[in-house]
Motif scaffolding. Structure first.
Motif, PDB file in Angstrom:
ATOM      1  N   GLN A 143       1.088  -0.704  -0.345  1.00  0.00           N
ATOM      2  CA  GLN A 143       0.381  -0.036   0.056  1.00  0.00           C
ATOM      3  C   GLN A 143       0.792   1.392  -0.038  1.00  0.00           C
ATOM      4  OE1 GLN A 143      -3.503  -0.661  -0.025  1.00  0.00           O
ATOM      5  NE2 GLN A 143      -3.910  -2.038   0.698  1.00  0.00           N
ATOM      6  N   LEU A 149      -2.520   4.367  -2.626  1.00  0.00           N
ATOM      7  CA  LEU A 149      -3.676   4.623  -2.552  1.00  0.00           C
ATOM      8  C   LEU A 149      -3.803   6.560  -2.860  1.00  0.00           C
ATOM      9  CD1 LEU A 149      -3.136   3.438   1.246  1.00  0.00           C
ATOM     10  CD2 LEU A 149      -4.467   2.656  -0.785  1.00  0.00           C
ATOM     11  N   VAL A 154      -6.540   2.006   4.495  1.00  0.00           N
ATOM     12  CA  VAL A 154      -5.266   0.335   5.000  1.00  0.00           C
ATOM     13  C   VAL A 154      -5.819  -0.331   6.211  1.00  0.00           C
ATOM     14  CG1 VAL A 154      -3.872   1.856   4.287  1.00  0.00           C
ATOM     15  CG2 VAL A 154      -4.048   1.470   6.681  1.00  0.00           C
ATOM     16  N   ARG A 187      -8.618  -5.705   2.854  1.00  0.00           N
ATOM     17  CA  ARG A 187      -8.447  -4.854   3.113  1.00  0.00           C
ATOM     18  C   ARG A 187      -9.361  -3.863   1.813  1.00  0.00           C
ATOM     19  NH1 ARG A 187      -3.159  -3.715   5.128  1.00  0.00           N
ATOM     20  NH2 ARG A 187      -3.068  -4.730   6.936  1.00  0.00           N
TER      21      ARG A 187
END
Length: 136
Positions: free
Chosen positions: A29, A63, A128, A136
């Motif tokens: 992430q 993200l 997250v 997730r």
């Protein structure tokens, strides 16, 4: 560790190592961070473009992008234009304003997190943390 990562309380600064990841990282992430300057936004647009093309980045989940103010003034026009592009290309664009007190701090935690950083921390944490079903 970068100032932003220290203030947010999580994260790791890979410096200019994009898109290199440790081989043991299954899916990463990633939040890209740039200065809201001409050179900072240029680097961020290049990184996002690489990610959008998925050039060897199947393990990376971006993200969003955080644009950190480069000064107390508004960003220059070229940076503002690139930030507008990033707003459309990245899943999320967050802005963190200038905090003058950080310039004189040996440890950013002595100054504390600004409201922008608190909001960023909350937004990223929401993205997250695992859901109750473990996904997730």
């Amino acid at each position: 560790m970068s100032t932003l990562a220290r203030l947010a309380g999580f994260g790791m600064d890979f410096g200019k190592g994009w898109p290199l990841l440790a081989p043991t990282m299954p899916l990463s992430q990633v939040v890209l961070v740039c200065r809201a300057s001409a050179s900072g936004t240029w680097a961020a647009t290049g990184a996002i473009e690489q990610w959008r093309r998925r050039s060897g980045m199947s393990r990376i989940n971006v993200l969003g992008v955080v644009a950190v103010a480069a000064s107390p003034r508004r960003p220059p026009r070229i940076a503002a234009e690139r930030l507008a592009l990033l707003r459309g290309w990245a899943p999320q664009l967050w802005r963190v304003g200038w905090v003058d007190a950080l310039l004189a701090a040996d440890d950013p935690c002595d100054v504390g997190a600004s409201p922008d950083v608190e909001a960023l921390r909350s937004a990223i944490w929401q993205k997250v943390r695992p859901t109750p079903e473990g996904r997730r």
